[in-house]
Scaffold this active site. Structure first.
Site, PDB file in Angstrom:
ATOM      1  N   MET A  21     -36.188 -74.241  35.125  1.00 16.45           N
ATOM      2  CA  MET A  21     -36.685 -73.808  36.432  1.00 16.45           C
ATOM      3  C   MET A  21     -37.396 -72.473  36.285  1.00 16.45           C
ATOM      4  SD  MET A  21     -33.513 -74.852  38.979  1.00 16.45           S
ATOM      5  CE  MET A  21     -32.247 -74.299  37.828  1.00 16.45           C
ATOM      6  N   ALA A  22     -38.665 -72.461  36.607  1.00 14.53           N
ATOM      7  CA  ALA A  22     -39.468 -71.241  36.498  1.00 14.53           C
ATOM      8  C   ALA A  22     -38.883 -70.154  37.386  1.00 14.53           C
ATOM      9  CB  ALA A  22     -40.913 -71.524  36.886  1.00 14.53           C
ATOM     10  N   GLN A  79     -39.085 -75.999  27.559  1.00 11.61           N
ATOM     11  CA  GLN A  79     -40.058 -76.845  28.252  1.00 11.61           C
ATOM     12  C   GLN A  79     -41.429 -76.185  28.276  1.00 11.61           C
ATOM     13  OE1 GLN A  79     -40.445 -77.688  32.666  1.00 11.61           O
ATOM     14  NE2 GLN A  79     -39.542 -79.632  32.006  1.00 11.61           N
ATOM     15  N   CYS A 110     -43.944 -81.240  37.533  1.00 11.34           N
ATOM     16  CA  CYS A 110     -43.995 -80.117  38.471  1.00 11.34           C
ATOM     17  C   CYS A 110     -45.072 -80.347  39.537  1.00 11.34           C
ATOM     18  CB  CYS A 110     -44.272 -78.817  37.731  1.00 11.34           C
ATOM     19  SG  CYS A 110     -44.290 -77.380  38.837  1.00 11.34           S
ATOM     20  N   LYS A 151     -40.449 -84.885  31.010  1.00  6.67           N
ATOM     21  CA  LYS A 151     -39.846 -84.921  32.343  1.00  6.67           C
ATOM     22  C   LYS A 151     -40.936 -85.304  33.333  1.00  6.67           C
ATOM     23  CE  LYS A 151     -36.720 -82.297  35.346  1.00  6.67           C
ATOM     24  NZ  LYS A 151     -37.394 -82.136  36.643  1.00  6.67           N
ATOM     25  N   ASN A 213     -32.360 -87.100  37.500  1.00  7.04           N
ATOM     26  CA  ASN A 213     -32.376 -85.751  38.066  1.00  7.04           C
ATOM     27  C   ASN A 213     -32.668 -85.825  39.556  1.00  7.04           C
ATOM     28  OD1 ASN A 213     -34.825 -83.185  38.215  1.00  7.04           O
ATOM     29  ND2 ASN A 213     -32.655 -82.799  38.212  1.00  7.04           N
ATOM     30  N   GLY A 214     -31.932 -85.025  40.331  1.00  8.43           N
ATOM     31  CA  GLY A 214     -32.201 -84.933  41.762  1.00  8.43           C
ATOM     32  C   GLY A 214     -30.971 -85.048  42.630  1.00  8.43           C
ATOM     33  N   ASP A 215     -30.726 -84.044  43.472  1.00 10.55           N
ATOM     34  CA  ASP A 215     -29.680 -84.066  44.503  1.00 10.55           C
ATOM     35  C   ASP A 215     -28.264 -84.198  43.954  1.00 10.55           C
ATOM     36  OD1 ASP A 215     -31.739 -83.830  46.265  1.00 10.55           O
ATOM     37  OD2 ASP A 215     -31.639 -85.880  47.036  1.00 10.55           O
ATOM     38  N   GLY A 237     -30.453 -79.129  38.621  1.00  2.62           N
ATOM     39  CA  GLY A 237     -31.282 -77.959  38.833  1.00  2.62           C
ATOM     40  C   GLY A 237     -30.707 -77.042  39.886  1.00  2.62           C
TER      41      GLY A 237
END
Length: 337
Positions: A21-22, A79, A110, A151, A213-215, A237
């Protein structure tokens, strides 16, 4: 339920990964995750291959994002993103053979306008599976035997979901694993991650692992995903920013153990201060305070007095102000904490 899986020759155990995560997954945050434990594979912030190649001085932000990578504990995934196969190939080789990265991950998901629109990278490339395949092939060859991964998102929009086609291109080009975020680029971070669509990608793969990935907001969420869907691993994340101890809870459940109790509010406050100490050590007090404002806001989500705390902490500019706000406004219930 799987307790591990392999990315190339790298064993990921437990099968839980922290998302790149940037602005967040800097060296200090990675140190915090190691301190808490439970992450099978930690990731850096994403690095722009073009900016790294054409700027590259000691003060460059992209180079700064790799601070510590050479010497910090492994395994560690780095990444990278861009749309130039040449720049990506060069950076991948450097990461694998000079920085000692355990995995080189390519970002094709992204949706941020600065990357997807202005730089024609990230999720923009989902419309061109062949281009993605070319990039993956070049990078995989450049960083071998270190594995290359990718990703992606489900697609650009609901009417153009093509994750299966992209996944096939990624695998055929030599990637060792693929992560799928269960939203389209158009959704950004709104709506709900579609794990049924993530699961469909598995049928398009021959042998490489699929990471979902997600939630994932709780330890039970992660276990449920591993048990219900044909994924080999789960990437977390934002859930890991709000509750960085989530990884150790998941690791316990996967091992069939009872996870430790949720940290008390007092313990969470102490963890927040530990996090600040790590950030200040890396970036210095002045910049560390500014960087910690956003991290501190995540610690307060769902906590008593959280909104008031976020309002106050978002304005601090000195270490003294930071400590004062944390002491006064991060509410600790003395009867339970």
């Amino acid at each position: 339920m799987k307790t591990s899986f392999k990315i190339g020759g790298l064993v990921v155990s437990p099968p839980i990964l922290s998302a790149p995560m940037a602005g967040y997954t800097n060296y200090a945050h990675r140190e915090l995750l190691r301190l808490l434990g439970g992450v099978g594979l930690i990731a850096t912030e994403m690095v722009s291959a073009r900016a790294f190649a054409h700027v590259g001085d000691d003060g460059d932000e992209q180079l700064a994002r790799l601070w510590g990578v050479k010497d910090e504990p492994k395994p560690l995934a780095v990444q990278i993103w861009d749309n130039s196969p040449d720049d990506l190939e060069r950076l991948a080789a450097k990461l694998a053979h000079e920085y000692g990265a355990s995995v080189v991950d390519l970002n094709f998901g992204c949706p941020a306008p600065a990357i997807a629109k202005r730089s024609a990278s990230g999720s923009y490339l989902l419309r061109y599976p062949e281009k993605i395949g070319e990039i993956v092939e070049r990078v995989a060859r450049a960083c071998a035997p270190v594995p290359a991964t990718a990703k992606i998102r489900l697609g650009l929009a609901a009417d153009s979901v093509n994750a299966r086609d992209v996944a096939q291109a990624v695998e055929d080009a030599g990637a060792a694993a693929i992560t799928v975020h269960g939203r389209t680029a158009k959704q950004m971070y709104s709506g709900v991650a579609d794990w049924d669509e993530i699961a469909k990608v598995k049928d398009a793969l021959k042998s490489i692992p699929l990471i979902g990935n997600g939630d994932v907001r709780s330890a039970q969420d992660a276990v449920d995903r591993l048990e219900r869907y044909p994924v080999d691993g789960v990437m977390i994340g934002r859930g890991g920013l709000d509750r960085p101890w989530i990884f150790r809870e998941i690791a316990c459940l996967i091992r069939g153990e009872t996870p430790p109790p949720e940290p008390t509010l007092r313990e969470q406050r102490e963890l927040l201060l530990t996090h600040y100490a790590l950030v200040a050590k890396r970036f210095g007090k002045e910049r560390g305070v500014v960087l910690m404002r956003k991290f501190a806001c995540h610690y307060s989500k769902g906590r008593p007095g959280g909104r008031n705390f976020r309002d106050k902490i978002g304005r601090v500019s000195t270490e003294e102000e930071f400590f004062s706000v944390v002491e006064r406004e991060f509410v600790v219930d003395e009867t339970t904490s």
